[in-house]
Design an enzyme around this catalytic site. Structure first.
Site, PDB file in Angstrom:
ATOM      1  N   GLY A  23      50.427  41.880  42.400  1.00  0.00           N
ATOM      2  CA  GLY A  23      49.587  40.802  41.890  1.00  0.00           C
ATOM      3  C   GLY A  23      50.316  39.876  40.944  1.00  0.00           C
ATOM      4  N   THR A  40      39.712  46.621  37.703  1.00  0.00           N
ATOM      5  CA  THR A  40      38.529  47.466  37.670  1.00  0.00           C
ATOM      6  C   THR A  40      37.831  47.422  39.024  1.00  0.00           C
ATOM      7  OG1 THR A  40      37.240  45.639  36.773  1.00  0.00           O
ATOM      8  CG2 THR A  40      38.220  47.156  35.198  1.00  0.00           C
ATOM      9  N   HIS A  83      32.929  36.681  30.916  1.00  0.00           N
ATOM     10  CA  HIS A  83      34.232  36.477  31.538  1.00  0.00           C
ATOM     11  C   HIS A  83      34.275  35.152  32.281  1.00  0.00           C
ATOM     12  CE1 HIS A  83      34.636  40.799  30.766  1.00  0.00           C
ATOM     13  NE2 HIS A  83      35.934  40.645  30.960  1.00  0.00           N
ATOM     14  N   LYS A  87      35.982  36.044  38.064  1.00  0.00           N
ATOM     15  CA  LYS A  87      35.977  37.502  38.044  1.00  0.00           C
ATOM     16  C   LYS A  87      35.100  38.028  39.164  1.00  0.00           C
ATOM     17  CE  LYS A  87      35.385  41.466  34.954  1.00  0.00           C
ATOM     18  NZ  LYS A  87      36.701  42.021  35.329  1.00  0.00           N
ATOM     19  N   THR A 133      35.247  46.947  31.407  1.00  0.00           N
ATOM     20  CA  THR A 133      35.150  47.210  29.972  1.00  0.00           C
ATOM     21  C   THR A 133      33.723  47.548  29.567  1.00  0.00           C
ATOM     22  OG1 THR A 133      37.012  45.742  29.504  1.00  0.00           O
ATOM     23  CG2 THR A 133      35.524  46.223  27.679  1.00  0.00           C
TER      24      THR A 133
END
Length: 266
Positions: free
Chosen positions: A9, A101, A155, A159, A166
């Site tokens: 990435g 995540t 965010h 996203k 989190t």
């Protein structure tokens, strides 16, 4: 010993920052980059990095491993790819450091078992910012005394997952100290579905997605006549790099999966 690092990435915003961080760290060597499509033979050929950034680009992790022998794979891709990358890295005896995540509980259980069986360290960090980790730890402690809690995470609008990793990690930590109970009026009714946010053991989690944001979270803990607010803000992706460096160094000495930076901060 110089740690040999590969990054998955590298062309993303977090990945770009991680490339510069590793390149500027005298204890590390960037030996390769993993991408999902052919974008050039080296980082320099992507026109995103200086001509001196000559790390080769691969689209196959097994070939990357056989030709460059990295000690650590830093994965900053997307939930679409990260599980397979992490599993394959462990199979190849590469230590994963994962900042993406979106893992399911079943996937985390499988990766935990794989890491333990192979004795190959793995660190999965929902958030690499040290301040965010401290916020989570403080929220866990405060939940013993103020168990009515709502989490608001904010965010950037690109996203992919909601709630954020989190926020989910924060809720999980809090749940270890907070008795499960529903919050709000017993006859509360949403006039628009979702207005009260996601329900995690009775706590509510709210996700905000807007351009201009990076990564922000506040935990609200309410009590009679009082409100405690814990908040952390990341204003740029440089805020995550100290945690990336710490994870790369720490994973070299681990033989199991660690989920959350709080477990490697003294």
């Amino acid at each position: 010993m110089t740690i040999r690092v590969a990054i998955a990435g590298a062309r993303g915003k977090m990945g770009t920052e991680a490339v510069h961080t590793v390149m500027n760290n005298s204890e590390m060597e960037l030996v390769a980059v993993l991408d999902y499509k052919e974008v050039g033979n080296t980082l320099a050929e992507t026109n995103l990095f200086p001509a001196s950034y000559t790390a080769p680009i691969y689209i196959d992790l097994e070939k990357l491993h056989s030709e460059t022998k990295p000690d650590v794979l830093v994965d900053l891709t997307t939930p679409e790819f990260v599980y397979e990358h992490t599993k394959q890295a462990l199979d190849l005896k590469i230590r994963p450091v994962v900042g993406t995540t979106g893992f399911s509980d079943e996937q985390l259980d499988e990766l935990t078992a794989l890491s333990k069986d192979s004795k190959i360290g793995c660190i999965i960090a929902p958030n690499f910012a040290v301040g965010a980790v401290l916020m989570m730890k403080f929220a866990e402690q405060a939940a013993k005394y103020l168990p009515d809690i709502e989490i608001i995470e904010m965010h950037h609008d690109q996203k992919l997952d909601a709630p954020s990793g989190t926020a989910m990690k924060t809720a999980h930590l809090i749940s270890q100290e907070r008795p499960i109970h529903e919050q709000g009026h017993v006859r509360e009714k949403e006039t628009i579905p979702g207005a009260r946010g996601a329900n995690y053991d009775g706590m509510r989690i709210h996700s905000v997605r807007l351009p201009g944001l990076v990564a922000h979270q506040q935990v609200l803990l309410g009590g009679d006549g009082q409100l405690l607010t814990l908040r952390h803000d990341s204003f740029n992706r440089g805020s995550f790099m100290s945690g990336v460096v710490l994870s790369i160094k720490t994973v070299m000495d681990k033989e199991e999966l660690i989920y959350g930076l709080e477990h490697i901060i003294d």
